[in-house]
Write an enzyme that holds these catalytic residues in place. Sequence first.
Site, mmCIF file in Angstrom:
data_model
loop_
_atom_site.group_PDB
_atom_site.id
_atom_site.type_symbol
_atom_site.label_atom_id
_atom_site.label_comp_id
_atom_site.label_asym_id
_atom_site.label_seq_id
_atom_site.Cartn_x
_atom_site.Cartn_y
_atom_site.Cartn_z
ATOM 1 N N CYS A 1 16.457 16.516 58.141
ATOM 2 C CA CYS A 1 17.853 16.094 58.049
ATOM 3 C C CYS A 1 18.211 15.412 59.362
ATOM 4 O O CYS A 1 18.253 16.059 60.410
ATOM 5 C CB CYS A 1 18.767 17.282 57.790
ATOM 6 N N CYS B 1 24.343 10.993 55.580
ATOM 7 C CA CYS B 1 22.953 11.454 55.522
ATOM 8 C C CYS B 1 22.170 10.643 56.543
ATOM 9 O O CYS B 1 22.067 9.413 56.412
ATOM 10 C CB CYS B 1 22.371 11.285 54.122
ATOM 11 N N GLY B 2 21.621 11.310 57.554
ATOM 12 C CA GLY B 2 20.933 10.602 58.621
ATOM 13 C C GLY B 2 19.639 9.955 58.184
ATOM 14 O O GLY B 2 19.401 8.766 58.443
ATOM 15 N N THR B 3 18.764 10.723 57.509
ATOM 16 C CA THR B 3 17.529 10.125 57.020
ATOM 17 C C THR B 3 17.839 9.060 55.972
ATOM 18 O O THR B 3 17.144 8.049 55.863
ATOM 19 C CB THR B 3 16.592 11.191 56.418
ATOM 20 N N ASN C 1 16.861 11.836 47.320
ATOM 21 C CA ASN C 1 18.212 11.486 47.740
ATOM 22 C C ASN C 1 18.435 10.027 47.358
ATOM 23 O O ASN C 1 17.549 9.193 47.555
ATOM 24 C CB ASN C 1 18.351 11.642 49.256
ATOM 25 N N ASN D 1 18.896 23.135 52.028
ATOM 26 C CA ASN D 1 19.979 22.468 51.324
ATOM 27 C C ASN D 1 21.052 23.473 50.922
ATOM 28 O O ASN D 1 20.810 24.693 50.904
ATOM 29 C CB ASN D 1 19.459 21.762 50.067
ATOM 30 N N ASN E 1 11.269 13.072 54.064
ATOM 31 C CA ASN E 1 11.890 13.528 52.829
ATOM 32 C C ASN E 1 12.141 12.292 51.966
ATOM 33 O O ASN E 1 12.141 11.167 52.458
ATOM 34 C CB ASN E 1 13.167 14.340 53.094
#
Length: 306
Positions: free
Chosen positions: A86, A242-244, A208, A77, A175
């Site tokens: 990520c 943010c992909g995830t 997140n 990060n 995550n």
Amino acid sequence: MTHALTKGHGTANDFVLLLDATGEHEITPEDVALLCDRRRGIGGDGLIRVVRSADAGIPEALEALAAGAEWFMDYRNGDGSIAEMCGNGVRVFAHYLFERGLADIVPGASLPVGTRGGVKHVTRVPDATGGNEAWYRVDMGRWEFPRSIADGADSLVSTAGIDVARPAISVDMGNPHTVVALAGAAELAAADLTRTPEVDPVPGSGTNVEYIVIEADHDGDPATGRLAMRVHERGVGETQSCGTGACAAALAARFWAGHGGPTLWTVVLPGGTVEVEIGETGVALSGPAVLVGDIALAPGMLSTAP
């Protein structure tokens, strides 16, 4: 020049990439924070160390090597803390390998990439928006709702700019994520993500937080859906994408939609558009990857040299 650095992004989720093929570099959290600083360094939401799995010196990298992944994405990060995965970063990582001739992504075949969140398989696909950008599809693997969900939620999120705490769903994508559904575009815009949202109960390793608005989808296909999203990433703050998080948002939206809800979601983020496919056993993320340029870092900028 003492380090080979490249700047890249996926839907404006931007990264500093460090080529360390044989694992010679020791990058401290302070180094990462400096490189990702937008005033004192290069600027980025995170740093990706590009290293062969055999030389990474990371337990998960040895597992990735055994699973056939030559390369490992060592992701940090922007504050220097370690992150498990990520989704945008994996696409940029694969694009970097392809453009630098370090790996070949044959049409119709996938490239295994090692991450702390497991091996991800990346495939080159056409630009779903009709443009000419390089697009990649990432098999993000298994996911789960880690907490018991009652009445459509498992937690509450308090956010500056939004009057009361809102119910949310936790999603583990390798995550942690917490997804909040808002009433409309005005409320999405009002959320002040310069301040860290308060999540109750507090996740042990942070989370997140994704804010979504499910939008009207006019194509008449019940299998497709569309949503707008903003995100506050742990260790970073608000990012353009943010992909995830997009995957977590689509999974939560489908849960709220109920049985027979959409399985293909278009997710519109401040930095661009991605697609999320929800399958029987996993989820896939497709989106663009861009390399902006290479950087010649001045000697002495970092605490360690190769």
